[in-house]
Design a protein around this motif. Structure first.
Motif, PDB file in Angstrom:
ATOM      1  N   ASN A   6     -55.141  35.014-106.236  1.00 52.67           N
ATOM      2  CA  ASN A   6     -55.284  33.925-105.274  1.00 52.67           C
ATOM      3  C   ASN A   6     -54.026  33.061-105.371  1.00 52.67           C
ATOM      4  O   ASN A   6     -54.011  32.019-106.013  1.00 52.67           O
ATOM      5  CB  ASN A   6     -56.540  33.110-105.578  1.00 52.67           C
ATOM      6  CG  ASN A   6     -56.880  32.150-104.452  1.00 52.67           C
ATOM      7  OD1 ASN A   6     -56.274  32.200-103.378  1.00 52.67           O
ATOM      8  ND2 ASN A   6     -57.847  31.282-104.690  1.00 52.67           N
ATOM      9  N   TYR A   7     -52.948  33.516-104.731  1.00 50.26           N
ATOM     10  CA  TYR A   7     -51.643  32.902-104.918  1.00 50.26           C
ATOM     11  C   TYR A   7     -51.426  31.650-104.062  1.00 50.26           C
ATOM     12  O   TYR A   7     -50.550  30.853-104.343  1.00 50.26           O
ATOM     13  CB  TYR A   7     -50.540  33.917-104.627  1.00 50.26           C
ATOM     14  CG  TYR A   7     -50.455  35.022-105.649  1.00 50.26           C
ATOM     15  CD1 TYR A   7     -50.381  34.739-107.001  1.00 50.26           C
ATOM     16  CD2 TYR A   7     -50.446  36.354-105.254  1.00 50.26           C
ATOM     17  CE1 TYR A   7     -50.288  35.757-107.953  1.00 50.26           C
ATOM     18  CE2 TYR A   7     -50.353  37.384-106.198  1.00 50.26           C
ATOM     19  CZ  TYR A   7     -50.275  37.077-107.540  1.00 50.26           C
ATOM     20  OH  TYR A   7     -50.187  38.072-108.466  1.00 50.26           O
ATOM     21  N   MET A   8     -52.174  31.502-102.981  1.00 54.37           N
ATOM     22  CA  MET A   8     -52.152  30.283-102.162  1.00 54.37           C
ATOM     23  C   MET A   8     -50.749  29.934-101.641  1.00 54.37           C
ATOM     24  O   MET A   8     -50.151  28.921-102.003  1.00 54.37           O
ATOM     25  CB  MET A   8     -52.734  29.100-102.952  1.00 54.37           C
ATOM     26  CG  MET A   8     -54.165  29.328-103.403  1.00 54.37           C
ATOM     27  SD  MET A   8     -54.849  27.969-104.379  1.00 54.37           S
ATOM     28  CE  MET A   8     -54.893  26.670-103.130  1.00 54.37           C
ATOM     29  N   SER A   9     -50.214  30.807-100.817  1.00 53.26           N
ATOM     30  CA  SER A   9     -48.939  30.585-100.105  1.00 53.26           C
ATOM     31  C   SER A   9     -47.790  30.216-101.026  1.00 53.26           C
ATOM     32  O   SER A   9     -47.163  29.161-100.881  1.00 53.26           O
ATOM     33  CB  SER A   9     -49.116  29.503 -99.039  1.00 53.26           C
ATOM     34  OG  SER A   9     -50.141  29.842 -98.147  1.00 53.26           O
ATOM     35  N   PRO A  10     -47.449  31.074-101.990  1.00 52.54           N
ATOM     36  CA  PRO A  10     -46.387  30.736-102.934  1.00 52.54           C
ATOM     37  C   PRO A  10     -44.995  30.930-102.336  1.00 52.54           C
ATOM     38  O   PRO A  10     -44.811  31.633-101.342  1.00 52.54           O
ATOM     39  CB  PRO A  10     -46.610  31.734-104.064  1.00 52.54           C
ATOM     40  CG  PRO A  10     -47.121  32.945-103.342  1.00 52.54           C
ATOM     41  CD  PRO A  10     -48.006  32.405-102.240  1.00 52.54           C
ATOM     42  N   VAL A  11     -44.014  30.297-102.969  1.00 58.06           N
ATOM     43  CA  VAL A  11     -42.600  30.549-102.703  1.00 58.06           C
ATOM     44  C   VAL A  11     -42.051  31.276-103.931  1.00 58.06           C
ATOM     45  O   VAL A  11     -42.316  30.885-105.067  1.00 58.06           O
ATOM     46  CB  VAL A  11     -41.827  29.236-102.475  1.00 58.06           C
ATOM     47  CG1 VAL A  11     -40.330  29.511-102.364  1.00 58.06           C
ATOM     48  CG2 VAL A  11     -42.343  28.539-101.221  1.00 58.06           C
ATOM     49  N   LEU A  12     -41.289  32.352-103.708  1.00 62.19           N
ATOM     50  CA  LEU A  12     -40.705  33.103-104.812  1.00 62.19           C
ATOM     51  C   LEU A  12     -39.234  32.734-104.969  1.00 62.19           C
ATOM     52  O   LEU A  12     -38.492  32.682-103.984  1.00 62.19           O
ATOM     53  CB  LEU A  12     -40.824  34.606-104.569  1.00 62.19           C
ATOM     54  CG  LEU A  12     -42.234  35.163-104.320  1.00 62.19           C
ATOM     55  CD1 LEU A  12     -42.172  36.673-104.160  1.00 62.19           C
ATOM     56  CD2 LEU A  12     -43.178  34.780-105.433  1.00 62.19           C
ATOM     57  N   ASN A  13     -38.833  32.483-106.203  1.00 61.57           N
ATOM     58  CA  ASN A  13     -37.444  32.142-106.466  1.00 61.57           C
ATOM     59  C   ASN A  13     -37.088  32.576-107.883  1.00 61.57           C
ATOM     60  O   ASN A  13     -37.880  32.420-108.805  1.00 61.57           O
ATOM     61  CB  ASN A  13     -37.226  30.632-106.316  1.00 61.57           C
ATOM     62  CG  ASN A  13     -35.770  30.251-106.447  1.00 61.57           C
ATOM     63  OD1 ASN A  13     -35.341  29.801-107.491  1.00 61.57           O
ATOM     64  ND2 ASN A  13     -35.011  30.434-105.384  1.00 61.57           N
ATOM     65  N   GLY A  14     -35.889  33.155-108.049  1.00 59.13           N
ATOM     66  CA  GLY A  14     -35.460  33.534-109.387  1.00 59.13           C
ATOM     67  C   GLY A  14     -34.720  34.859-109.401  1.00 59.13           C
ATOM     68  O   GLY A  14     -34.563  35.514-108.366  1.00 59.13           O
TER      69      GLY A  14
END
Length: 427
Positions: A6-14
């Protein structure tokens, strides 16, 4: 074991480095075992499939030590191998099973090979037909079409073989058998398939010639030892690429990803769809690699078919998911090969994405996807197929509600730390 996401609209960075290339890891161990002396492998993928390859060669008497991504293979050469006392178990690995058929066919002993329930359903006749033309004695269920199979090693003869469909596994099995065949074997491909075997054979000192779609290799060649640095697997990186493309605001870099031209079909496709990415090439001999930066993008539908299919066959489940977020229609065709993978991936992908609300239909050789479509949470099946399990996990990044995935252990076949890396980038 199931897993609820249930990630709930995450932003990925890295920045991440994906596991080593599975195809290259398999071959590095195989060729090191065939050579006389010590071979060092770094960047090895310590996933279930590649560990099965190590186990098989240990049963043949080859000394192999493995510590994470570092593997040392010490062998006295093929002539010193011993007949295995027990059945060689290849697990879920089609690469191990099919390439071992080519290797074992030219030995001087008897062996039996089997895999898990999934391998038991995957046809081997495309490999067996050319090997039998070379004089191989291979028997098993339904004429040897399905595992378990018994191989009575014997001296083989060279052939000229025109492949009916492009397949790196079939081509590789013939090339490896050809090393123990009398004369020069010629293989003609309809379109180029993955060339990891050709590249690595030359790294191990084998002479072969390539011109357009024709490959020639003579028998009675002894492999020499080599050190192999395995780049990141683009088929594993594909799921992180897809995650960044669909999770709004994302911007990630994948370091030292393999960019062999026979494997980069996914890059051609996402470029046609409007993806925002860039590659910075890395120095190194043998297999090419690059650092890839990929960002969230507004995508458009495209047609995926023809000569590009062998260059992205394992990435199609992920591309189908990405296509649900693209504007317009995406057509995937000429991908009949998907029906004889770990599962029937055409039907499985369509079934699971429909559970999420995707507008997708199966065809005899692919699928048609209309987008963009808002996806909803659901309970999804992995079918014990690592690529379907990862596709479902990437989908959870953009669903309205949680996604539950059954049998997530299957992902360890190719990407043991998949969830750890994915979640390390969530901001």
């Amino acid at each position: 074991m199931s897993k609820q996401l249930n990630y709930m609209s995450p932003v990925l960075n890295g920045n991440i480095k994906v596991p080593g290339d599975k195809s290259i890891s398999h071959r590095a161990v195989m060729f090191g075992a065939m050579a006389q002396g010590k071979t060092e492998v770094t960047g090895f993928l310590a996933g279930e499939d590649c560990l099965r390859t190590i186990d098989c060669f240990r049963q043949l008497g080859v000394q192999i030590t493995q510590d994470g991504g570092h593997v040392t293979v010490e062998s006295e050469g093929m002539n010193a191998w011993r007949e295995p006392a027990e059945v060689l178990y290849t697990g879920n690995s089609g690469t191990t099973t099919r390439l071992m058929l080519g290797i074992l066919a030219g030995t001087g002993f008897h062996s039996i090979m089997t895999g898990d329930a999934s391998i038991g359903k995957r046809p081997m006749n495309r490999v067996l037909n050319p090997l039998r033309e070379m004089g191989a004695d291979i028997r098993g269920r339904e004429g040897g079409q399905y595992t378990p199979v018994a191989v009575q090693g014997k001296t083989l003869k060279a052939i000229e073989y025109t492949m009916p469909v492009a397949s790196a596994q079939v081509k590789s099995a013939i090339l490896l058998a050809a090393l123990n065949a009398e004369g020069t074997t010629t293989i003609i491909e309809p379109v180029p398939s993955r060339n990891h075997t050709e590249i690595m054979l030359q790294t191990f000192g084998v002479q072969l010639s390539q011109e357009d779609s024709k490959i020639e290799i003579s028998g009675d060649q002894q492999l020499k030892t080599a050190n192999v640095e395995v780049p990141g697997d683009i088929s594993s990186a594909a799921f992180m690429i897809g995650a960044a493309l669909v999770a709004e605001g994302s911007d990630i870099t994948i370091e030292q990803m393999g960019t062999n031209p026979t494997r980069t079909g996914i890059l051609d496709v996402i470029k046609a769809m409007g993806a925002d990415f860039e590659l910075v090439e890395r120095d190194g001999a043998g297999e090419p690699s690059a650092d890839m930066t990929i960002r969230y993008s507004k995508l458009v539908g495209t047609e995926i078919g023809g000569a590009v299919i062998p260059r992205l066959i394992d990435e199609i489940p992920l591309l189908a998911l990405v296509a649900t977020q693209a504007e317009g229609t995406t057509v995937i065709k000429d991908a009949e090969e998907l029906r004889v993978k770990e599962t029937d991936r055409i039907d499985a992908v369509v079934t699971e994405l429909k559970k999420l609300g995707a507008d997708i239909e199966a065809t005899t050789d692919g699928m048609v996807i209309n987008g963009p479509t808002k996806l909803n949470g659901a309970k999804l099946a992995s079918y014990g197929d690592h690529r379907l399990g990862m596709m479902a996990a990437v989908a959870a990044l953009i669903t309205d509600g949680p996604v539950e995935i059954d049998d997530v252990e299957c992902i360890a076949v190719s990407y043991p730390n998949f969830f750890e890396q994915l979640e390390s980038m969530i901001r």
